[in-house]
Design a protein around this motif. Structure first.
Motif, PDB file in Angstrom:
ATOM      1  N   THR A  59      -9.563  18.967   5.130  1.00 51.35           N
ATOM      2  CA  THR A  59     -10.826  19.677   4.985  1.00 51.35           C
ATOM      3  C   THR A  59     -11.548  19.935   6.028  1.00 51.35           C
ATOM      4  N   ARG A  60     -12.508  20.798   6.077  1.00 56.05           N
ATOM      5  CA  ARG A  60     -13.104  21.095   7.387  1.00 56.05           C
ATOM      6  C   ARG A  60     -14.118  19.873   7.706  1.00 56.05           C
ATOM      7  N   ALA A  61     -14.753  19.329   6.667  1.00 55.69           N
ATOM      8  CA  ALA A  61     -15.656  18.149   6.994  1.00 55.69           C
ATOM      9  C   ALA A  61     -15.016  17.092   6.226  1.00 55.69           C
TER      10      ALA A  61
ATOM     11  N   THR B  75     -15.579  15.293  14.927  1.00 55.46           N
ATOM     12  CA  THR B  75     -14.957  14.807  16.063  1.00 55.46           C
ATOM     13  C   THR B  75     -15.285  15.492  17.080  1.00 55.46           C
ATOM     14  N   GLY B  76     -15.740  16.907  16.913  1.00 50.54           N
ATOM     15  CA  GLY B  76     -15.897  17.702  17.957  1.00 50.54           C
ATOM     16  C   GLY B  76     -14.642  18.508  18.149  1.00 50.54           C
ATOM     17  N   GLN B  77     -13.696  18.415  17.619  1.00 49.20           N
ATOM     18  CA  GLN B  77     -12.326  19.093  17.871  1.00 49.20           C
ATOM     19  C   GLN B  77     -12.106  19.996  16.734  1.00 49.20           C
ATOM     20  N   ASP B  78     -11.036  20.596  16.889  1.00 48.47           N
ATOM     21  CA  ASP B  78     -10.725  21.682  15.700  1.00 48.47           C
ATOM     22  C   ASP B  78     -10.424  20.694  14.690  1.00 48.47           C
ATOM     23  N   PRO B  79     -10.944  21.014  13.316  1.00 51.30           N
ATOM     24  CA  PRO B  79     -10.725  19.968  12.278  1.00 51.30           C
ATOM     25  C   PRO B  79      -9.337  19.860  11.578  1.00 51.30           C
ATOM     26  N   TRP B  80      -8.722  20.945  11.816  1.00 49.90           N
ATOM     27  CA  TRP B  80      -7.308  20.919  11.393  1.00 49.90           C
ATOM     28  C   TRP B  80      -6.369  20.255  12.362  1.00 49.90           C
TER      29      TRP B  80
END
Length: 57
Positions: free
Chosen positions: A31-33, A38-43
């Protein structure tokens, strides 16, 4: 709640087995959140944390 728990466990230096158990329950479903926190790409952050937890737990 599981995605939040997985972030907390995988970043809090807790038991790799505990993180692995959570990632097994979540499966590959990111999930996106909260992974975007973390400041990174969530996936990428999810899959990196999941791979690490499953390899060490």
């Amino acid at each position: 709640m599981r995605p939040c728990a997985a972030v907390a466990v995988s970043t809090a230096c807790r038991s790799p087995a505990e993180a692995a158990a959570l990632f097994h329950r979540i499966g590959p479903h990111a999930t996106r959140a909260p992974w975007s926190y973390t400041g990174q790409d969530p996936w990428a952050a999810f899959h990196q944390a999941r791979a690490h937890a499953l390899a060490t737990g």
